[in-house]
Structures are given as C-alpha cells and as structure tokens.
Design a protein around this motif. Structure first.
Motif, mmCIF file in Angstrom:
data_model
loop_
_atom_site.group_PDB
_atom_site.id
_atom_site.type_symbol
_atom_site.label_atom_id
_atom_site.label_comp_id
_atom_site.label_asym_id
_atom_site.label_seq_id
_atom_site.Cartn_x
_atom_site.Cartn_y
_atom_site.Cartn_z
ATOM 1 N N ARG A 252 -72.038 -0.607 -47.594
ATOM 2 C CA ARG A 252 -73.099 -1.328 -46.916
ATOM 3 C C ARG A 252 -74.426 -0.636 -47.128
ATOM 4 O O ARG A 252 -75.442 -1.276 -47.406
ATOM 5 C CB ARG A 252 -72.798 -1.398 -45.404
ATOM 6 N N LEU A 253 -74.407 0.665 -47.004
ATOM 7 C CA LEU A 253 -75.628 1.452 -47.078
ATOM 8 C C LEU A 253 -76.303 1.282 -48.430
ATOM 9 O O LEU A 253 -77.517 1.294 -48.533
ATOM 10 C CB LEU A 253 -75.268 2.921 -46.864
ATOM 11 N N THR A 254 -75.498 1.140 -49.485
ATOM 12 C CA THR A 254 -76.074 1.072 -50.821
ATOM 13 C C THR A 254 -76.097 -0.344 -51.352
ATOM 14 O O THR A 254 -76.450 -0.569 -52.503
ATOM 15 C CB THR A 254 -75.260 1.952 -51.788
ATOM 16 N N GLY A 255 -75.713 -1.295 -50.515
ATOM 17 C CA GLY A 255 -75.766 -2.689 -50.925
ATOM 18 C C GLY A 255 -74.843 -3.037 -52.067
ATOM 19 O O GLY A 255 -75.087 -3.959 -52.818
ATOM 20 N N GLN A 256 -73.769 -2.272 -52.219
ATOM 21 C CA GLN A 256 -72.803 -2.563 -53.277
ATOM 22 C C GLN A 256 -71.643 -3.379 -52.705
ATOM 23 O O GLN A 256 -71.420 -3.394 -51.510
ATOM 24 C CB GLN A 256 -72.242 -1.258 -53.833
ATOM 25 N N THR A 257 -70.917 -4.005 -53.612
ATOM 26 C CA THR A 257 -69.673 -4.631 -53.175
ATOM 27 C C THR A 257 -68.528 -3.907 -53.855
ATOM 28 O O THR A 257 -68.701 -3.292 -54.899
ATOM 29 C CB THR A 257 -69.615 -6.118 -53.582
ATOM 30 N N LEU A 258 -67.365 -3.998 -53.219
ATOM 31 C CA LEU A 258 -66.206 -3.316 -53.770
ATOM 32 C C LEU A 258 -65.903 -3.849 -55.171
ATOM 33 O O LEU A 258 -65.584 -3.111 -56.089
ATOM 34 C CB LEU A 258 -65.005 -3.512 -52.846
ATOM 35 N N ALA A 259 -66.073 -5.171 -55.314
ATOM 36 C CA ALA A 259 -65.752 -5.799 -56.599
ATOM 37 C C ALA A 259 -66.610 -5.207 -57.714
ATOM 38 O O ALA A 259 -66.129 -4.875 -58.787
ATOM 39 C CB ALA A 259 -65.978 -7.297 -56.504
ATOM 40 N N LYS A 260 -67.909 -5.032 -57.431
ATOM 41 C CA LYS A 260 -68.819 -4.513 -58.429
ATOM 42 C C LYS A 260 -68.442 -3.077 -58.796
ATOM 43 O O LYS A 260 -68.512 -2.659 -59.949
ATOM 44 C CB LYS A 260 -70.239 -4.538 -57.855
ATOM 45 N N THR A 261 -68.047 -2.343 -57.761
ATOM 46 C CA THR A 261 -67.711 -0.941 -57.967
ATOM 47 C C THR A 261 -66.493 -0.776 -58.854
ATOM 48 O O THR A 261 -66.370 0.177 -59.597
ATOM 49 C CB THR A 261 -67.439 -0.304 -56.596
ATOM 50 N N MET A 262 -65.569 -1.740 -58.752
ATOM 51 C CA MET A 262 -64.308 -1.595 -59.478
ATOM 52 C C MET A 262 -64.405 -2.130 -60.899
ATOM 53 O O MET A 262 -63.438 -2.080 -61.644
ATOM 54 C CB MET A 262 -63.182 -2.313 -58.730
#
Ligand SMILES: Nc1ncnc2c1ncn2[C@@H]1O[C@H](COP(=O)(O)OP(=O)(O)O)[C@@H](O)[C@H]1O
Ligand SMILES: [Mg+2]
Lengths: 366, 286, 359
Positions: B275-285
């Motif tokens: 949340r803090l970095t505005g990322q989503t899990l999907a993007k990270t993976m």
C-alpha cells in the motif's frame, strides 16, 4: 557568426579499434546536418562524444565556440533523441516532457505551460496525461523530440530516430522532422544509414565510412559530384565498372574495361596517368536509350546491346542491357514518358552518354 | 460437449496445484487455527476460547518479542536493500561479461553450505577469540579481545548476509530490463545522479524492490537459527517462542496461536508495504 | 487387506535377508528414535548380521522425541529413548507409549539397582513403560586452572571473579541445579505445586541477578565445546561427557561434580504406542545390553550404560576421567531426576521466559 557546433580532428579509439578517425566538421546555426554512413562506421560514436557520454581520444568539440571537453552530459547545451527514443516508461507524457525543466528547478506553473505549448507545436495537444505505451510510433517520435526541444538546446542530436518506424510512417516523418526543425529553428545533427532520409532533410550531409568523413556537402553535391569512389557508390544507384586508363587528353580520358570495351570519362579534378587502375561510375538516368543510333551522335560513349530484362518500378523503372561488344551488364533508366516504354526482351537498342557523365576514380587513391 | 471437456481438462491440469495449495498450505493453517482456539483446562481436557491469544497480548514478553521480531525484520530488509541496490546496479549495468557472472556467483556462494554451517562461520569470525577480534587487535585499534557476537548487530549481520541473494536476484532482473539509453536520456536532459536514481531507476525497479523486500522480510521473520545462535542471551525471536511452546513446553495450543499471529503479522506488513508504495502483488510477481 | 500387505512385506524381507544367509525368520525394520551416539554404525551392522533386523536411526533429544510421538499419537517409530523422568507425565497426558513385557527382557544383563529404580519411576497403573539404557550426569565443565578455586557449585557461576566468562543453558536442568545449589530440594517439592513455584521464584531472581555474569546461554553441545575450548568460557553448567571430551585435548579442562551434587539422568528404552516392530525392539534392547556391545556404545556416546559388567570392556582413559570427576562421595551425592509430574513445565517455562526477557 560562430558555428553552433564545431568538431576538430576528432578521434576515438576503443581498446585496439579506432572507431572514429580524425573527423572535422562545422555546423552553422539553425542548419540540418546529417551524418550518413553504413552501420558500424562510427556515427553513434561521434554522437555520443558530442553528447558527452564518451570522451574523445583526441580532438576538440566546440559548441557556440566553447570547448565542451570535460563537461558532463547533463551540463552540455545539447540534447539527444535516442535510437529507440528512450522515453521514460514510468512517467506520463507531460512528466516526460517536463523532466528536463524540473531538473532546471523551474516553477511548476511555468513547466505546465511550456509542456502544453510544446505539445501544441508538435500537433499533439492534450495528450499530457497519457502513458508512453498508449502512443503510436509516430507520436512517440514527436514526444521524444518535444522532450528535448522544450529545453531549447543549442544543438539537437538525433540518432537514427526513424529506424523503428514502418516505411510509410518513415516517409511521412522525414518531411515532418524537417518542418519541425524549421519551426524550432534549432540546429539538428542527424544520423542515418538511409540516404533518402539524409537527402530529403539535410542542408549538409557528411558521408562517413570506416570512421572517416569521405565527403561533406549538400545532397546535390554528393549526388552529382561525388569525390570518392565510396560516395559515388553509396549515394544513388550507379553502374560501376573497373578498367585501366588507356589515354588521357585535355577533355576526357579513355578507359579500357577488363572485357575490352572502351569508355570515355572524366576525372573529378584529379590527374590520372596512363595505366592507372580506375573505377568508373555512370548513373542509370544519365544514359539515354533509343532504337536509333543517330540519337546519340553528340555522345562520346555510344554502345548497342540486347535488352536482357525490363524492370517496371513506376518512375524508377529500369532496363537491364547486355552490351553486344564486351558483354557488360548495363543498368539504364527507362523514362515513363517518351518512345521507349514498349521495349521487349531480346530487342536490340542503342544507348549513349556524355564523357562528363562517367566519373572515374583512381583505385586506392583517397 | 467440447466446452465440457475443455473445462474438465482445465480442472485436471489445475488439480496438482489445487491439491498442493490445499494440502500443504490451507489445511495445515486451518488446523493450526483450530488448535489455537483450544484452551487446556486440565489433563487431557480442552475448551474452545481465545485464551491463547489473550495470553499473547497480555504477557509483555510475548508482545515485546513479537514487536521486536517484526521491527528487526523490517530493519534487516531495509539494510539488505540499501546494500543490495548499488551492488545490483553494478552487476546489471556496469560489470561486463565474466565479472558480472563472478559477482553473481559471489552472492550465491553462501548457499553452497547449510544454514547451520553458515551461521557457525559467522560465529568463528565474530567471537571474542575470532578472526575479526584478532584483526582489530593486530591493527591496534584495541588492546584486548572484543566480543562481536551475542548482540543485535550480529543478528543483523547474519540476517542480511543470508538475505542478500534474495534481494539481488529480483533487483538485477528488473534493472537489466531498464534500457541503458533511458538512463542516459535522464542525464542528457540535465538530471544529476541523484535525480536519475530517484525519478528513473528506482521507479523502474520498484516491482523488483518490492518482491525482494517481501522475500527478505519473510525469510528474516521466519529465521530461527541465525537470531538464536548469533544473538546470545537477549536474542528474543518469535520463531524461538513458537518452537519453545511446541517442543519444550508441550503447549501446542499457545504455539499454534503464536504461529497464526506470525502469519497475520507477515501478511499485514506485506500488505502495508504494498500500500505504501502503491504496488500490487500481481505487478511485483511479474 | 492390511495384514495381507504386511504378510507380503514380511515374506519379501525374508527373501531379501535369506539371500545374505542369516537366520532372521522374521526380520523387521526397527525405526529407532534416539540420541546421537546411542546407535553407532558398527553396532547396527552387527545387529543386522545377527538378527537380520535393519535399524533406521533418527537422532533427537527429549523434547523433540516427545513432540514427534505426540504429533503421531505414538506412531512413526518402534523404539524411543527419552529420559526416565519424561515418561510418566507425557504418558498420562498424551498416551504415547505402550507397556513393556518385562519377561522378554534379559534382566540379568542390567545393573539391578538401576533397572528396578527405572522400572519404579516409569510404572503407570501397575504397568512398566521403561527400562534403563545410558546414564550420566550434568554438573560443571571448567578450566580448573582458571576457575577451579572459584567455582565449586552452580551458584558460583555468578561470582564476579568469572564475570563474562561463564555459560549455562536456559533449560530446566539449570533451574533444578541452581535450586539445589541454593540449598533447596526441588525434587521433594515436585508433588506440591505451590512449594515448587516458591522455589522457582527464588531461582528466577537468582538467575536474573546472575544474567550480566553470563557470556551467552549455550544452545547445542558443539557451541559449548567451542566456547570452553577457545577459553572464552572458563566454567559452564554442562554434561559430564562434554568435560571428558575436552579433557582429552586440554588436561586443565574437565567435568567437576558440584558440591550440591551432580544431577543424574537415565535415558531409557520405551515402546511408542503405535510401534510395529516390537520383536525387533526387544531384540535390540537385549543385544545392546550385552557388556561388549554396551562398551562400544559407551565409547561412542561417552557415557556409561546400565549394562552390568560393561565396565570391564570400557576404555581405560574414560574410566580414569570418570574416577577423577567422581570420588565415592560424589557418586553418592548424585541427585537422580524423579518423574516430572504434568504442569511443572508451565511454571518452569514462565520462569525461563522471564529470565530471558530480563535486561
Ligand atoms: N564501447 C565500445 N567498445 C568497443 N567498440 C565499440 C564500442 N562502441 C562502439 N564500438 C565499435 O565502434 C564501431 C562504430 O560503432 P557505432 O558508432 O555504434 O556505429 P554506427 O552508429 O555507425 O552504426 C563499431 O565497430 C562498434 O563495434
Ligand atoms: Mg548507431
């Protein structure tokens, strides 16, 4: 007036390989200067030295009269449009264009205004909030130029910026780029391996080969008055033959081709000696073609031969002719107006051209 | 009919994954959760209640250990990131050919030996009669043996060392996908190293940073040997608490409650980081 | 169906063993849950050659043994070796063992006093659950040159003269040892939870006071050996074998029985409730209790066994160290662990937690 950019004796050596050899040129303010050469000849290397990403091994680079050697890329008054554009994918269009202005710490309102202005000028108003990958190739192209132009650089460097576009778009962008350059009144230095891009857009073209500048001049100069064998062969189409000088007189030189044919030609301000090995270049459109031998009475070179093939390509149609004397294959332009459009394969025809039209270069001379 | 077969085929193909998820992840956690709700009221007698969770939240030691483990893990993650980032930039953008491979191998070397041996290695280095202590005496900084072991700094060193690879790999992968000319364009348009880093390299590497951080955080949180062996007498680590409850105290119920809280904690912190970095899990993976 | 499968499996093993030409008409696989050194490879080989049974060894410790058996409700292993004080409580609470058929044990091979004491300690509802195997003590391992004059008992580990150079485990033997050294008798208070808690509270404050003196709480035997061998620790609470092993390298270091008495433990044989190879288990017990085999185990584990007459086969150097550590009075003074009643772990656990958390 001091030129915008001046390179003096510029060289670059990588380890044991000399990529740029003693290159000097001057680019007047507001002009469109192209460097044209086959891929691998050292064009990008020159560009990166001007932008500051490479240190020249020797020589000097001056922008508006000031040497920029030792000045970091981010401090040089030049900007570069990269081969693959290098737009920042993590930012939207407005942030891409505003990036340089933010680095200059301009006020927010001014940045926004300038970005809008430049988007207007490149004909893409209102796309500021879009993402990079939502744009078409041509739009990206224009944004990449706008991103540099908004900083009002003294010199804009463009490294084969049209390389990634499809043919149709490339044709269109050639004209557009020229128009943009005129609108911004900025000095453009443009790299390409495509002669048509260089010929269409440039005020001055430098033809480059194996790290050297072969010739610098206008498109017309290069086309009609090539000074080296490489330029003659590289710019436009040419028939190219090899032979030996048989006799030299005041107006023309007689060259005997290896297969026995004799060709009259001229040397471009160079004296030649009997026995020299030479290359002869004759442009297809310089050669007249007719069914009547009498049409070429005033030509020093008159030949006859059989039509080997007719290649229809609209305005660039060609006839391939086999010389009946020496068997040489000769490429002749076939004007789409006039009496020769109905030539058939195997037909006997006559061709002729003036000695001044066959340019000769002594082999091995530079 | 064909649609039916297609759907059936889809499920057949998916079956191993579903089974794996169910058998190894979901069912044990449900089981653990149910276990954590049992309160021991006598020999072999149990009642359902939240008593075990209450113990966790009322006993200062447990809360303190819980918080300490979380904070230390976050810190270890941050330190790993700070060290790994320049290293990754060097590997991805500056080193060429062989050097690049050698540097990558260097990050892999710690994993040629087991975790136990690796931790012993650090103990040999850091102990009072160890190499580092002897070295600083030899150099003349101190005139008596120094104990570098058995403190939080030693735990940190061990955790960061173990985690390095898991940060470097995703970082190098994302950084390699950043075109060099994009970085050059950043400089060309007037950017300083700092602004190129902030506006171009870090945003581009954000998914890699996130996935590296998630993995390193999970590894640190779940580490058992490193904090215990390097930490000494004040090394409070939550996994040790869980081990103690399950194995030493025979108190599976409390151990299960602890384990479940650890799961909640790690999920919460990962969620907060995303949340803090505005990322989503999907993007990270990706 | 199931028994059919078992039958098949048996016949198969018979064929396999038959090929090696050994007797084993009913060879089995014995899954043994034990301590390091209690089932050396050569003994396992000899056992297989003689009986045909294969032994699968899993090394563990008291707590893990019980946790493993509890997780499978007494399955997964055919023979286990927890300490004698850890049989009664877990059996009452979790029912993870099954009774031993004493008639199948060759009782003549055991030191009689030890056998009867262990059987008494492991009897639940009139049935015996354990027989003794290996015994030993814990006390003080120290560098006698550096700490011999200062450290005579556990509480001396808190002496400022050895500050930062002592170590012990944060486990229940430490609590018990300190209680004795402080002049209390925790074993007598086992049956009285309030009294026991009282003792533990006193031990707790002592350990908290002592904490700054301690270099680190050691976790594993290797860690302790490293600490003492390097001289970083000059005195520690530890097992006798650890001291004897270090003595071989450095004559100054040895095991010393504390004045309040060493703590004696006996590791046993128990049958897990769902063990499947009881025949092999009984065969193993009777095999390893033979004096010459028991001596081999003593050589591997460093501790003596409950096998009568094994002393004759033991190494001289080990016997010498043993006698140096245990003069006659020290042997009489050994405090043998009685069975731990359920519920004490909770009290001890809380104490250990608070000591660990203390600053
Ligand atoms: N960093 C470098 N190290 C070694 N050789 C290089 C380097 N950069 C370019 N070259 C070599 O210099 C020559 C000119 O390259 P370049 O300027 O990129 O050519 P162009 O842009 O004309 O295609 C090529 O042969 C290339 O291999
Ligand atoms: Mg190039």
């Amino acid at each position: 007036m001091t030129p915008d950019l001046e390179a003096v004796g510029l060289s670059k050596t990588f380890a044991d390989f000399q990529a740029v050899k003693n290159v000097s040129f001057t680019v007047p303010a507001g002009s469109f200067f192209s460097i044209l050469g086959p891929s691998g000849c050292g064009k990008t290397t020159i560009m990166r030295m001007i932008a500051g990403f490479l240190e020249p091994s020797s020589g000097d680079i001056r922008i508006k009269g000031e040497s920029v050697l030792g000045v970091a890329p981010n401090k040089r008054p030049v900007n570069m449009v990269f081969q693959h554009l290098a737009l920042f994918p993590m930012m939207n269009i407005a942030d891409n264009i505003g990036y340089g202005l933010r680095r200059q710490k301009r006020p927010k309102a001014e940045i926004a205004r300038k970005v809008d202005e430049v988007l207007e000028r490149i004909g893409l108003p209102g796309i500021g909030q879009r993402k990079v990958d939502e744009l078409s190739g041509g739009q990206k192209q224009r944004v990449a130029i706008a991103r540099c132009m908004v900083l009002e650089p003294d010199v804009l460097l463009l490294d084969e910026p049209l390389g990634a576009l499809d043919l149709k778009l490339r044709e269109h962008m050639k004209l557009e780029l020229k128009a943009l350059q005129e609108a911004f009144e900025t000095t453009f230095i443009y790299i390409t391996h495509d002669q048509s891009e260089a010929l269409v857009m440039s005020d001055q073209i430098a033809v480059m080969n194996q790290g050297r500048f072969e010739q610098v001049g206008t498109g017309k100069d290069l086309y009609y008055r090539p000074q080296t064998s490489f330029v003659a062969g590289f710019i436009g189409d040419s028939n190219c033959w090899e032979g030996k000088v048989e006799s030299v007189d005041a107006t023309s030189t007689l060259v005997r081709l290896d297969n026995g044919s004799a060709i009259h030609g001229v040397f471009d301000d160079r004296t030649s000696h009997v026995g020299d090995s030479v290359d002869i270049f004759v442009r297809p459109e310089s050669i007249g073609i007719s069914r009547n031998a009498s049409d070429f009475l005033d030509c020093e070179n008159r030949l006859s031969g059989q039509v080997h093939d007719v290649i229809f390509n609209g305005a660039a149609s060609r006839v391939m002719l086999r010389d009946s004397q020496g068997g040489t294959m000769i490429e002749v332009a076939l004007p789409q107006s006039g009496g020769s459009t109905d030539l058939l394969k195997g037909e006997s025809v006559h061709i002729g051209w003036r000695a001044a039209q066959s340019t000769c270069f002594v082999k091995g001379a530079v | 009919m064909t649609q039916m077969t297609a759907r059936l085929g889809f499920f057949v193909l998916l079956m191993p994954l579903l089974l794996w998820l169910a058998l190894l992840i979901i069912i044990p956690h449900i089981d653990m959760f149910l276990l954590s709700l049992r309160e021991r009221v006598g020999v072999g007698e149990y009642e359902t209640s939240f008593a075990n969770y209450l113990i966790l939240f009322t006993e200062p030691l447990y809360i303190w250990t819980f918080v300490r483990t979380a904070v230390m893990s976050v810190l270890a993650t941050a330190i790993t990131l700070i060290i790994a980032f320049p290293v990754s930039i060097y590997i991805a953008k500056i080193a060429q050919g062989r050097l690049q491979q050698i540097l990558f191998m260097l990050c892999l070397i710690p994993f040629y030996v087991s975790e136990l041996v690796r931790t012993f290695g650090w103990m040999i280095l850091l102990r009072e009669t160890g190499i580092v202590s002897n070295f600083v005496q030899w150099v003349g900084i101190v005139d008596r043996p120094v104990e570098f072991l058995y403190n939080d700094a030693a735990i940190m060193v061990g955790l960061v060392y173990t985690s390095m690879l898991f940060m470097v790999v995703p970082l190098v992968t994302t950084l390699e996908s950043l075109d060099n000319s994009v970085i050059e364009a950043g400089y060309d348009l007037g950017g300083s190293t700092l602004s190129v880093m902030r506006e171009i390299i870090i945003p581009h590497a954000a998914p890699g940073i996130m996935s590296g951080c998630i993995v390193v955080f999970m590894l640190s949180l779940g580490n058992y040997l490193t904090p215990i062996m390097l930490g000494g007498k004040d090394s409070l680590w939550f996994t040790e608490m869980i081990y103690n409850q399950f194995i030493v105290r025979f108190n599976w119920e409390l151990g299960a409650a602890f384990g479940f809280m650890l799961l909640v904690l790690s999920s919460a912190i990962v969620w907060a980081m995303l949340r803090l970095t505005g990322q989503t899990l999907a993007k990270t993976m990706e | 169906m199931k028994s059919g499968f078992k039958f098949l499996k048996h016949t198969f093993s018979v064929f396999a063993i038959g090929a090696v030409a050994v007797q084993g008409a009913n060879a089995e696989t014995l899954r043994l849950l034990t301590w390091g050194g209690y089932a050396p490879d050569d003994v396992v080989e000899m056992f297989k050659a003689e009986t045909g049974h294969t032994v699968e060894v899993t090394k563990s410790n008291n707590e893990e043994m019980i946790a493993k058996l509890r997780a499978t409700r007494g399955g997964g292993f055919d023979l286990a070796q927890p300490s004698q004080d850890r049989i009664l409580g877990p059996q009452l609470e979790f029912g993870i063992y099954k009774p031993i058929d004493i008639s199948r044990i060759d009782q003549g091979q055991f030191i009689q006093s030890m056998l009867s004491a262990t059987m008494a300690n492991t009897t639940v509802e009139g049935r015996v659950y354990g027989v003794p195997h290996v015994w030993g003590t814990s006390g003080l391992v120290m560098d006698t040159a550096a700490a011999g004059d200062i450290v005579k008992d556990y509480t001396d580990l808190c002496d400022p003269a050895v500050a930062g150079k002592v170590s012990y485990r944060l486990k229940r033997p430490t609590l018990i040892g300190f209680a004795f050294a402080m002049g209390m008798d925790p074993f007598a208070a086992y049956s009285d939870e309030a009294a026991y808690k009282d003792i533990m509270d006193k031990v707790e404050s002592k350990l908290i006071d002592c904490k700054p003196n301690v270099k680190t709480y050691w976790g594993g035997g290797d860690e302790l050996m490293g600490l003492v061998r390097s001289g970083e620790v000059v005195a520690s609470m530890a097992w006798d074998t650890g001291g004897w092993k270090l003595n071989a390298d450095n004559p100054n270091i040895t095991f010393v029985a504390p004045t309040s008495g060493a703590l004696g433990w006996i590791d046993t044989f128990v049958l897990p409730a769902k063990g499947r190879a009881d025949d092999a288990a009984y065969d193993w017990i009777n095999f390893v209790m033979r004096p010459e085999i028991a001596a081999k185990i003593t050589a591997a584990a460093g501790n003596f066994t409950a096998s009568s007459g094994a002393d004759a086969f033991a190494e001289e150097s080990l016997k010498a160290r043993y006698q140096a550590s245990f003069p006659a009075v020290a042997i009489d003074n050994i405090k043998w662990y009685p069975p731990v009643p359920g519920g004490l772990e909770a009290i001890e656990g809380a104490v250990l937690d608070r000591v660990k958390a203390a600053q």
